[in-house]
Scaffold this motif. Structure first.
Motif, short mmCIF file in Angstrom:
data_model
loop_
_atom_site.label_atom_id
_atom_site.label_comp_id
_atom_site.label_asym_id
_atom_site.label_seq_id
_atom_site.Cartn_x
_atom_site.Cartn_y
_atom_site.Cartn_z
N ASN A 1 0.66 -0.97 -0.02
CA ASN A 1 0.27 -0.14 -0.27
C ASN A 1 0.86 1.06 -0.30
N VAL A 2 0.72 2.05 -1.13
CA VAL A 2 1.50 3.66 -1.15
C VAL A 2 1.06 4.28 -2.37
N HIS A 3 0.91 5.88 -2.14
CA HIS A 3 0.88 6.69 -2.13
C HIS A 3 1.87 7.24 -2.33
N SER B 1 1.00 13.08 -14.51
CA SER B 1 -0.58 12.44 -13.56
C SER B 1 -2.14 13.90 -14.32
N SER B 2 -2.52 13.25 -15.09
CA SER B 2 -3.85 13.69 -15.37
C SER B 2 -5.34 13.71 -14.84
N GLY B 3 -6.08 13.95 -14.38
CA GLY B 3 -7.26 13.97 -13.69
C GLY B 3 -7.50 13.98 -12.47
N VAL B 4 -8.58 13.16 -11.76
CA VAL B 4 -9.03 13.16 -10.41
C VAL B 4 -8.16 11.97 -9.44
N CYS B 5 -7.27 12.63 -8.75
CA CYS B 5 -6.28 11.48 -8.17
C CYS B 5 -6.88 10.68 -6.98
N CYS B 6 -7.69 11.26 -6.42
CA CYS B 6 -8.19 11.13 -5.31
C CYS B 6 -10.02 11.19 -4.78
N GLY B 7 -9.83 10.13 -3.69
CA GLY B 7 -11.32 10.34 -2.87
C GLY B 7 -11.97 9.26 -3.78
N TYR B 8 -11.64 8.01 -4.59
CA TYR B 8 -12.82 7.42 -5.13
C TYR B 8 -13.39 6.32 -4.69
N ASP B 9 -13.48 6.33 -3.27
CA ASP B 9 -14.29 5.05 -2.19
C ASP B 9 -15.57 5.75 -2.21
N HIS C 1 0.98 4.38 -8.45
CA HIS C 1 0.26 4.24 -7.75
C HIS C 1 -0.75 3.92 -8.68
N TYR C 2 -1.67 3.27 -7.83
CA TYR C 2 -2.86 2.61 -8.94
C TYR C 2 -4.34 1.70 -7.31
N GLN D 1 -5.50 2.44 1.04
CA GLN D 1 -5.43 1.10 -0.62
C GLN D 1 -5.06 1.26 -1.45
N LYS D 2 -3.98 2.54 -2.25
CA LYS D 2 -3.67 1.95 -3.05
C LYS D 2 -2.56 1.64 -3.16
N ARG D 3 -2.47 0.97 -4.21
CA ARG D 3 -1.10 -0.13 -4.05
C ARG D 3 0.21 0.48 -5.41
#
Length: 323
Positions: free
Chosen positions: A30-32, A217-225, A294-295, A306-308
């Motif tokens: 788990n990493v960012h 990196s392009s687009g929305v990075c975070c808060g997907y949950d 990370h993904y 939870q990013k991997r």
């Protein structure tokens, strides 16, 4: 003849499958915003990441098992800004016998930001010296946000730092030698997305003669949950290239990176969602350049925590990176 063709086909299929998914990872995965480098003296891989005042992890292999080893700056940064106990987005490079680790000091959504640097000769926990600000800073009303610093050694022996996130997007500034502080030149914009919220960040410049490749990196990075963006608007990794370290970047179609250009290297696919926060390093084991990032693994969960850790070997057959 038939056997040779069959072996070639099998080899091609094997490569395609291995590049389609992230490389294996075991242990602390788990990493960012990872930053990866291999200590050539003993082959130990070091991975630095956002959190725990820049988390240190080590492994004997890129695929792990990764073991967390502590913090780069356990007391935080000496930079006197909000966020100096919660450091972001590391980048690591070696100059001579010294490792330089760049980090961001800021708070979410703020331009009160600075990029700092710490040094070590081994990268082990407890050996890092905080050198404070690189002089790359921003405040409310600045054209840019001074986070996500990355330093590249240009072909002429000079150093440049790329940085930026949203606002005016990505800039480049000349650095001193050794690259502890900026050399006083004015930052120059090298990438800009004119649409929406100007959501590009996390620049990483990689020199592969005769080109400098600007990954971002392009687009929305975070808060997907809690809320996911429209399909295709989540994080993805784009690239432009130039023969100059700090200007003239264009994508595969010839569109300038400063005019919303950018060719996609890696986007969501299968159970991989929102890859980004990327970097490149030359892996002595693989014998080539590795794209790491990370993904979100949709089979595990969408939370930021939870990013991997993901990685793929890069192919350059067309003069553009392919994973």
């Amino acid at each position: 003849m038939f056997l040779n063709l069959l072996l070639l086909l099998v080899s091609f299929v094997s490569i395609a499958i291995s590049y389609e998914k992230p490389g294996a990872c075991s242990g602390a995965c788990n990493v960012h915003d990872p930053a990866v480098i291999c200590r050539t003296s003993d082959g130990t891989y070091f991975r630095f990441s956002t959190g725990n005042k820049i988390q240190i992890a080590t492994s004997s292999s890129l695929s792990g098992p990764w073991t967390n080893k502590g913090s780069v700056l356990p007391s935080g940064s000496e930079i006197n800004l909000a966020g100096n106990k919660d450091l972001w987005a590391p980048d690591v490079t070696k100059v001579g016998d010294t490792y330089y680790l760049y980090y961001s000091v800021s708070t979410f959504g703020s331009q009160e930001s600075a990029i700092g640097v710490a040094t070590s000769t081994t990268m082990e926990a407890g050996t890092w010296t905080d050198c404070g600000s690189t002089g790359v800073t921003s405040s409310a009303g600045s054209a840019y946000n001074a986070i996500d610093g990355n330093v590249v050694l240009a072909g002429d022996g000079s150093y440049y730092m790329s940085f930026g996130s949203f606002w005016g997007d990505i800039y480049s500034v000349p650095m001193g030698n050794p690259p502890l502080t900026s050399s006083g030149g004015s930052p120059k914009r090298i990438a800009y997305n004119s649409t929406g919220s100007h959501a590009i960040e996390g620049a990483f410049v990689w020199y592969r003669s005769p080109y400098y490749y600007l990954f971002f990196s392009s687009g929305v990075c975070c808060g997907y949950d809690s809320s996911r963006p429209a399909q295709g608007m989540e994080y993805r990794i784009n690239v432009c290239r130039s023969t100059s370290a700090n200007s003239g970047y264009v994508d595969k179609k010839g569109i300038a990176c400063t005019s919303s250009g950018g060719s996609t290297v890696l986007a969501s696919h299968g159970n991989v969602y929102g890859p980004g926060g990327q970097g490149i390093f030359l892996d002595p084991v693989a014998g080539g350049e590795i794209l790491y990032y990370h993904y979100v693994d949709t089979k595990i969960g969408y939370g930021d925590g939870q990013k991997r850790f993901g990685w793929n070997l890069i192919s350059w057959g067309t003069g553009w990176p392919v994973v």
